[in-house]
Design a protein around this motif. Sequence first.
Motif, PDB file in Angstrom:
ATOM      1  N   ASN A  36       9.663  45.676 -51.308  1.00 45.79           N
ATOM      2  CA  ASN A  36      10.588  46.026 -50.216  1.00 45.79           C
ATOM      3  C   ASN A  36      10.267  45.290 -48.917  1.00 45.79           C
ATOM      4  O   ASN A  36      10.307  45.879 -47.833  1.00 45.79           O
ATOM      5  CB  ASN A  36      10.615  47.538 -49.984  1.00 45.79           C
ATOM      6  CG  ASN A  36      11.093  48.282 -51.206  1.00 45.79           C
ATOM      7  OD1 ASN A  36      12.015  47.850 -51.884  1.00 45.79           O
ATOM      8  ND2 ASN A  36      10.450  49.391 -51.505  1.00 45.79           N
ATOM      9  N   SER A  37       9.949  44.018 -49.030  1.00 40.75           N
ATOM     10  CA  SER A  37       9.631  43.196 -47.861  1.00 40.75           C
ATOM     11  C   SER A  37      10.706  42.147 -47.654  1.00 40.75           C
ATOM     12  O   SER A  37      11.351  41.699 -48.605  1.00 40.75           O
ATOM     13  CB  SER A  37       8.277  42.497 -48.043  1.00 40.75           C
ATOM     14  OG  SER A  37       7.232  43.442 -48.142  1.00 40.75           O
ATOM     15  N   ARG A  38      10.865  41.766 -46.409  1.00 39.06           N
ATOM     16  CA  ARG A  38      11.785  40.680 -46.062  1.00 39.06           C
ATOM     17  C   ARG A  38      11.114  39.834 -44.989  1.00 39.06           C
ATOM     18  O   ARG A  38      10.638  40.357 -43.983  1.00 39.06           O
ATOM     19  CB  ARG A  38      13.111  41.254 -45.562  1.00 39.06           C
ATOM     20  CG  ARG A  38      14.217  40.211 -45.462  1.00 39.06           C
ATOM     21  CD  ARG A  38      15.566  40.863 -45.215  1.00 39.06           C
ATOM     22  NE  ARG A  38      15.596  41.722 -44.053  1.00 39.06           N
ATOM     23  CZ  ARG A  38      15.844  41.303 -42.805  1.00 39.06           C
ATOM     24  NH1 ARG A  38      16.106  40.041 -42.570  1.00 39.06           N
ATOM     25  NH2 ARG A  38      15.857  42.164 -41.802  1.00 39.06           N
ATOM     26  N   MET A  39      11.068  38.520 -45.227  1.00 39.48           N
ATOM     27  CA  MET A  39      10.383  37.611 -44.310  1.00 39.48           C
ATOM     28  C   MET A  39      10.912  36.193 -44.449  1.00 39.48           C
ATOM     29  O   MET A  39      11.594  35.871 -45.419  1.00 39.48           O
ATOM     30  CB  MET A  39       8.875  37.625 -44.573  1.00 39.48           C
ATOM     31  CG  MET A  39       8.507  37.206 -45.989  1.00 39.48           C
ATOM     32  SD  MET A  39       6.771  37.364 -46.346  1.00 39.48           S
ATOM     33  CE  MET A  39       6.270  35.675 -46.252  1.00 39.48           C
ATOM     34  N   THR A  40      10.587  35.364 -43.478  1.00 36.43           N
ATOM     35  CA  THR A  40      10.856  33.930 -43.577  1.00 36.43           C
ATOM     36  C   THR A  40       9.534  33.188 -43.439  1.00 36.43           C
ATOM     37  O   THR A  40       8.612  33.644 -42.770  1.00 36.43           O
ATOM     38  CB  THR A  40      11.833  33.429 -42.494  1.00 36.43           C
ATOM     39  OG1 THR A  40      11.280  33.695 -41.211  1.00 36.43           O
ATOM     40  CG2 THR A  40      13.193  34.075 -42.622  1.00 36.43           C
ATOM     41  N   VAL A  41       9.472  32.044 -44.095  1.00 33.20           N
ATOM     42  CA  VAL A  41       8.319  31.167 -44.030  1.00 33.20           C
ATOM     43  C   VAL A  41       8.789  29.900 -43.319  1.00 33.20           C
ATOM     44  O   VAL A  41       9.532  29.105 -43.898  1.00 33.20           O
ATOM     45  CB  VAL A  41       7.792  30.838 -45.451  1.00 33.20           C
ATOM     46  CG1 VAL A  41       6.568  29.952 -45.382  1.00 33.20           C
ATOM     47  CG2 VAL A  41       7.507  32.115 -46.225  1.00 33.20           C
ATOM     48  N   GLU A  42       8.394  29.738 -42.071  1.00 34.83           N
ATOM     49  CA  GLU A  42       8.884  28.621 -41.270  1.00 34.83           C
ATOM     50  C   GLU A  42       7.955  27.411 -41.381  1.00 34.83           C
ATOM     51  O   GLU A  42       6.744  27.558 -41.484  1.00 34.83           O
ATOM     52  CB  GLU A  42       9.026  29.059 -39.806  1.00 34.83           C
ATOM     53  CG  GLU A  42      10.050  30.179 -39.659  1.00 34.83           C
ATOM     54  CD  GLU A  42      10.180  30.696 -38.249  1.00 34.83           C
ATOM     55  OE1 GLU A  42       9.573  30.117 -37.319  1.00 34.83           O
ATOM     56  OE2 GLU A  42      10.909  31.692 -38.065  1.00 34.83           O
ATOM     57  N   ARG A  43       8.560  26.256 -41.338  1.00 34.46           N
ATOM     58  CA  ARG A  43       7.838  25.000 -41.504  1.00 34.46           C
ATOM     59  C   ARG A  43       6.948  24.709 -40.306  1.00 34.46           C
ATOM     60  O   ARG A  43       7.311  24.935 -39.161  1.00 34.46           O
ATOM     61  CB  ARG A  43       8.839  23.855 -41.687  1.00 34.46           C
ATOM     62  CG  ARG A  43       8.172  22.533 -41.938  1.00 34.46           C
ATOM     63  CD  ARG A  43       9.178  21.452 -42.176  1.00 34.46           C
ATOM     64  NE  ARG A  43       8.499  20.176 -42.307  1.00 34.46           N
ATOM     65  CZ  ARG A  43       9.037  19.098 -42.763  1.00 34.46           C
ATOM     66  NH1 ARG A  43      10.297  19.112 -43.145  1.00 34.46           N
ATOM     67  NH2 ARG A  43       8.359  17.991 -42.851  1.00 34.46           N
ATOM     68  N   GLY A  44       5.773  24.176 -40.590  1.00 32.78           N
ATOM     69  CA  GLY A  44       4.837  23.732 -39.560  1.00 32.78           C
ATOM     70  C   GLY A  44       4.958  22.239 -39.343  1.00 32.78           C
ATOM     71  O   GLY A  44       6.052  21.674 -39.409  1.00 32.78           O
TER      72      GLY A  44
END
Length: 178
Positions: A36-44
Amino acid sequence: RLRPEQAIQTGDQIATGPNSNLVFVIGTSAFHVRQNSRMTVERGSALSVVGALRLFTGAVISVWGRGNRRQIITPTLTAGIRGTGVYTELPEGQNGRSYFCNCYGTVDLAAGSDTTVSQSTYHQAFWGEVEPKKGAWLTPALAINHSDDELEFLARLVNQRTAWQISGKKGQKVIGSY
């Protein structure tokens, strides 16, 4: 749905449902996203570098190698990662507070007008408050809802060891609730 032959990349949005989780590695960082998680992985600075992990709901355990500027961002807390193992959760029933545990390493924390540098060899935890409590936006917390075994597993995925493994100690199981 993510199929076994697919990969998580920077720029992806991740959502897990009930009774599901996701473990993945990007570059020198490993992640275990809880149900039940929601996230984004943003580019470095490169495709294989996570610049920011933005958590909207749920929880994630992560181990980060040293490198360029990286952050974990929640609605009430921002953590600047310097190479560490951490646990971050937006728990239900906590009125929007963010939970953050610096399991080991160094983290720059900010919530509201409060900032601090957390240096830990074994679990230093905080709440990022929605409103200040006794004037503080960052308040102390106990280590809850994650284990040393989980951190050791993630560290192995990226050829690292936890601070307690490096010092020759055996970690303890971290359990507890709010």
